[in-house]
Scaffold this motif. Structure first.
Motif, PDB file in Angstrom:
ATOM      1  N   ILE A 408       1.680 -45.871 -18.711  1.00  0.00           N
ATOM      2  CA  ILE A 408       0.900 -46.905 -19.198  1.00  0.00           C
ATOM      3  C   ILE A 408      -0.801 -46.853 -19.258  1.00  0.00           C
ATOM      4  CG2 ILE A 408       0.209 -49.291 -18.431  1.00  0.00           C
ATOM      5  CD1 ILE A 408       2.803 -49.753 -17.319  1.00  0.00           C
ATOM      6  N   LEU A 409      -1.106 -45.964 -18.096  1.00  0.00           N
ATOM      7  CA  LEU A 409      -2.631 -45.626 -17.971  1.00  0.00           C
ATOM      8  C   LEU A 409      -3.006 -44.613 -19.139  1.00  0.00           C
ATOM      9  CD1 LEU A 409      -4.826 -46.176 -16.444  1.00  0.00           C
ATOM     10  CD2 LEU A 409      -4.370 -44.131 -15.150  1.00  0.00           C
ATOM     11  N   GLN A 410      -2.084 -43.592 -19.605  1.00  0.00           N
ATOM     12  CA  GLN A 410      -2.245 -42.746 -20.640  1.00  0.00           C
ATOM     13  C   GLN A 410      -2.353 -43.622 -22.157  1.00  0.00           C
ATOM     14  OE1 GLN A 410      -0.124 -38.940 -20.353  1.00  0.00           O
ATOM     15  NE2 GLN A 410      -0.073 -39.153 -18.212  1.00  0.00           N
ATOM     16  N   ARG A 411      -1.606 -44.448 -22.139  1.00  0.00           N
ATOM     17  CA  ARG A 411      -1.307 -45.100 -23.456  1.00  0.00           C
ATOM     18  C   ARG A 411      -2.334 -46.500 -23.672  1.00  0.00           C
ATOM     19  NH1 ARG A 411       3.938 -43.558 -22.358  1.00  0.00           N
ATOM     20  NH2 ARG A 411       5.002 -42.243 -24.047  1.00  0.00           N
ATOM     21  N   THR A 412      -2.935 -46.856 -22.630  1.00  0.00           N
ATOM     22  CA  THR A 412      -3.868 -48.122 -22.493  1.00  0.00           C
ATOM     23  C   THR A 412      -5.120 -47.542 -23.336  1.00  0.00           C
ATOM     24  OG1 THR A 412      -2.695 -49.035 -20.504  1.00  0.00           O
ATOM     25  CG2 THR A 412      -4.866 -49.920 -21.262  1.00  0.00           C
ATOM     26  N   PRO A 413      -5.545 -48.342 -24.195  1.00  0.00           N
ATOM     27  CA  PRO A 413      -6.701 -47.963 -24.945  1.00  0.00           C
ATOM     28  C   PRO A 413      -8.019 -48.115 -23.979  1.00  0.00           C
ATOM     29  CG  PRO A 413      -5.734 -49.647 -26.382  1.00  0.00           C
ATOM     30  CD  PRO A 413      -4.820 -49.389 -24.847  1.00  0.00           C
ATOM     31  N   LEU A 416      -9.524 -51.778 -23.440  1.00  0.00           N
ATOM     32  CA  LEU A 416      -8.787 -52.611 -22.852  1.00  0.00           C
ATOM     33  C   LEU A 416      -9.078 -52.305 -21.233  1.00  0.00           C
ATOM     34  CD1 LEU A 416      -6.806 -54.826 -22.336  1.00  0.00           C
ATOM     35  CD2 LEU A 416      -4.820 -53.378 -22.706  1.00  0.00           C
ATOM     36  N   LEU A 417      -9.102 -50.878 -20.799  1.00  0.00           N
ATOM     37  CA  LEU A 417      -9.241 -50.664 -19.582  1.00  0.00           C
ATOM     38  C   LEU A 417     -10.652 -51.124 -19.067  1.00  0.00           C
ATOM     39  CD1 LEU A 417      -8.049 -46.893 -19.365  1.00  0.00           C
ATOM     40  CD2 LEU A 417      -6.848 -49.281 -18.128  1.00  0.00           C
ATOM     41  N   ILE A 420     -10.332 -54.852 -18.195  1.00  0.00           N
ATOM     42  CA  ILE A 420      -9.909 -55.110 -16.986  1.00  0.00           C
ATOM     43  C   ILE A 420     -10.523 -54.793 -15.953  1.00  0.00           C
ATOM     44  CG2 ILE A 420      -7.931 -54.406 -15.610  1.00  0.00           C
ATOM     45  CD1 ILE A 420      -6.401 -53.559 -17.925  1.00  0.00           C
ATOM     46  N   THR A 437      -7.085 -43.899 -12.203  1.00  0.00           N
ATOM     47  CA  THR A 437      -6.580 -42.786 -12.689  1.00  0.00           C
ATOM     48  C   THR A 437      -6.414 -41.969 -11.506  1.00  0.00           C
ATOM     49  OG1 THR A 437      -7.768 -42.724 -14.668  1.00  0.00           O
ATOM     50  CG2 THR A 437      -6.764 -40.543 -14.205  1.00  0.00           C
TER      51      THR A 437
END
Length: 644
Positions: A408-413, A416-417, A420, A437
């Motif tokens: 999920i972390l690798q795919r989240t733009p 968006l991070l 958050i 990370t």
């Protein structure tokens, strides 16, 4: 065992005299690998020459001499190794109309490759080998190395002339030798204590990888084939795990071990075995003794420092098995006598300090026998290193959770991070993404990095020590391959099999033993046994914090468990004490900051503080030993290094 060397100029732009002189020089450099005979063969018209130094093991007659040609002269071979199914292959070839002049395995390889082609015949060979095969009709040179890298083979191309040899130093005699230090290799060496192929200490020189075949044709075009892929064998093994019972798997492993050992007991000269008293060497000796009516000659080395001394255990095993045992106790003076030879012996910087007892053990053994069996490879193949159990496997649910979090972390733009992060509590806002990370890496990805840092690394930031240094990619960076293997222990085994085994363990044994003209055979690295081991369920190798479960079960049929069930000691030496004592002045002279500055390779200001801390009582023996071995190499090989 032997030494091979050769030159090939596809454009035939090397005259006959220069070809002959260079070939003689290269071959003579390998005299220690084959003191019994020397052979040269050259075809100046086609720009090809092969050299061979022979250690006679099988077929001691002239019919085993090399380089060896087929009767019509089309095919020529220079071969280093032993083929353990040579008689079966000879019988098959004979049925296909092939005749033989002698009984050597070299002739089997030559005529098998001539009849079927190198690519088709080599996969049928069981053994350890590195050889060059010339096809005059095709004007094609093939260089081949065994599956797991037991035998070495270096190659290089200078000014259109290819050179190859069993040891790198032979290439110094190449007619156009011109090489400079590979700074990536130096950086990698300072981390691990060895240089992982295909690179070498010289930018222009390469190691043929295990399981590979390199072909060079008349146009100078090269093709490299992998005829046996350890990575694929590991993946395939885990996809096709055995479903037999525990007892059935112990017995099938037992049968394969007996066969692997028996095949390696065939020789026309005297034979013995290294015996440390550990599981692997004890098992090899037990299986040897069970398959001969003669007392097996065994050899071990000990230390006066009890924390390093396994000699009493070896003696107890030998006594129980009825072996004819010889031991030697190593003192600092013995190390001092060997150290000046190390740079020449190993060709490249080599930082495994057990090179010292390995050489002394080989020298002692060679006084009595010409061939010795060894237990090397058991730890990698059957999961024996204690370091494998420092990283506890997480539960499958926890593992899946952190894998999902990582995905999920690798795919989240990134946008968006950041959004958050703005919603996070104030104390977590700073470097929120970095913190998140690192947390996920610690729990999922990073155990392999921790394995590298905690268990394998000597200098944790080697790039800081080398001027212009950077680290090359290695197998621990190949997370796609490693993550495809089930279980952390399997992943660590795989990394060690592909790097540590061929470029540390097997280099150490080959150079130390061949320096005294001793052939060492490694039955636990029979490729059939390797493939079998990767099909065993995990609990046949690892259980309750112990490795090599199936080997323990087999050995217990020959030796009482109380003689071998103890913490693993390894083949270490008290180098930390010696560097503060009898080796201190020698080390101090090599760590001269003015010399290092003048070389333009290392930053002494990043190294010497660790040396001072070692002298003060901390233990920096391994990283300091790496630097000492590098400096020893640089000083002894200055004539071969071109200025940057």
């Amino acid at each position: 065992m032997c030494g091979i060397a050769g030159l090939f100029s596809p454009s035939a732009n090397i005259n006959a005299e220069r070809l002959q002189v260079s070939l003689e020089g290269m071959t003579k450099t390998l005299a220690h690998r084959g003191p019994d005979a020397e052979g040269l063969w050259a075809d100046p018209v086609h720009g090809i020459g092969l050299g061979h130094k022979r250690l006679s093991i099988r077929d001691l007659s002239p019919t085993g001499a090399q380089p060896m040609q087929t009767g019509h002269g089309r095919h020529v071979i220079a071969y280093n190794g032993e083929i353990y199914n040579a008689e079966e292959l000879r019988s098959e070839l004979h049925q296909q109309g092939v005749s033989f002049d002698g009984t050597s395995d070299t002739e089997v390889v030559l005529k098998g490759c001539a009849l079927h082609g190198v690519e088709a015949f080599v996969p049928r060979m069981i053994g350890m080998f590195a050889f060059a095969f010339w096809d005059a009709e095709k004007r094609q040179l093939s260089l081949v190395r065994d599956r797991l890298g037991v035998k070495p083979l270096y190659y290089a191309c200078f000014q259109g002339v290819w050179g190859f040899a069993s040891e790198l130093k032979a290439l110094y005699k190449h007619p156009h030798w011109k090489a400079d230090i590979n700074r990536q290799a130096v950086t990698q060496f300072l981390r691990y204590g060895y240089i992982h192929g295909p690179i070498s200490i010289f930018s222009q020189v390469y190691k043929l990888l295990p399981g590979s075949l390199l072909q060079i044709d008349a146009s100078g075009t090269t093709q490299e084939h992998v005829y046996w892929d350890a990575r694929e064998k590991m993946r395939e093994g885990q996809r096709t795990l055995y479903r037999a019972s525990h007892n059935e798997l112990v017995e099938s492993t037992h049968r394969m071990l007996r066969d692997a050992v028996k095949r390696r007991m065939v020789a026309d000269v005297s034979l013995g075995a290294f015996l440390s008293g550990g599981i692997d060497s004890s098992l090899v000796v037990a299986l040897m003794q069970a398959q001969t009516s003669q007392r097996v000659r065994t050899f071990s080395i000990g230390f006066s420092e009890s924390e390093y001394d396994e000699a009493p255990y070896a003696k107890a095993i030998a006594t129980h098995l009825g072996a004819d045992h010889t031991e030697l106790y190593m003192e600092p003076k013995d190390a001092w006598d060997v150290i000046p030879q190390l740079a020449s012996m190993y060709d490249e910087p080599f930082g495994d300090s057990s090179q010292l007892p390995t050489y002394l053990l080989s020298a002692m053994t060679r006084k009595h026998v010409t061939v010795a069996l060894s237990g090397d490879g058991g730890d990698e193949v059957f999961a024996g290193y204690a370091r494998y159990f420092l990283f506890e496997d997480t539960s499958s649910i926890e593992k899946k959770f952190w894998k999902l979090a990582s995905d999920i972390l690798q795919r989240t733009p990134a946008s968006l991070l950041q959004l958050i992060a703005r919603c996070a509590p104030a104390r977590y806002k700073q470097d929120f993404v970095g913190r998140l990370t690192r947390m996920v890496e610690r729990h999922y990805v990073d155990y392999l990095s921790r394995y590298r840092q905690v268990c394998l690394t000597h200098w944790p930031a080697p790039g800081d020590l080398v001027v212009g240094g950077s680290e090359p990619h290695d197998v621990l960076d190949d997370r796609g391959f490693l993550d495809a293997l089930a279980g952390k222990v399997s992943q660590m085994q795989a990394a060690d099999t592909l790097c540590y085994l061929p470029d540390d363990i097997l280099v150490k044994v080959d150079r130390a033993s061949m320096a005294v003209s001793l052939e060492v055979r490694v039955p636990l690295l029979d490729h059939r046994l390797f493939e079998h081991a990767w099909r065993l369920p995990a609990d046949m190798k690892v259980r309750n914090g112990l490795g090599k479960i199936v080997l323990r079960e087999v050995l217990s049929q020959y030796v009482p468990r109380q003689l071998f069930e103890r913490p693993k000691m390894g083949f270490g030496v008290p180098i930390d004490h010696w560097l503060r004592g009898p080796l201190k002045d020698w080390a101090q002279s090599l760590l001269d900051p003015h010399t290092m500055k003048g070389q333009g390779l290392l930053r002494p200001e990043a190294i010497l503080p660790s040396w001072q801390r070692h002298l003060a009582g901390e233990n920096f023996a391994y990283p300091i030993w790496n630097v000492l071995m590098l400096e020893g190499f640089l000083q002894s090989s200055a004539h071969a290094v071109c200025a940057d």
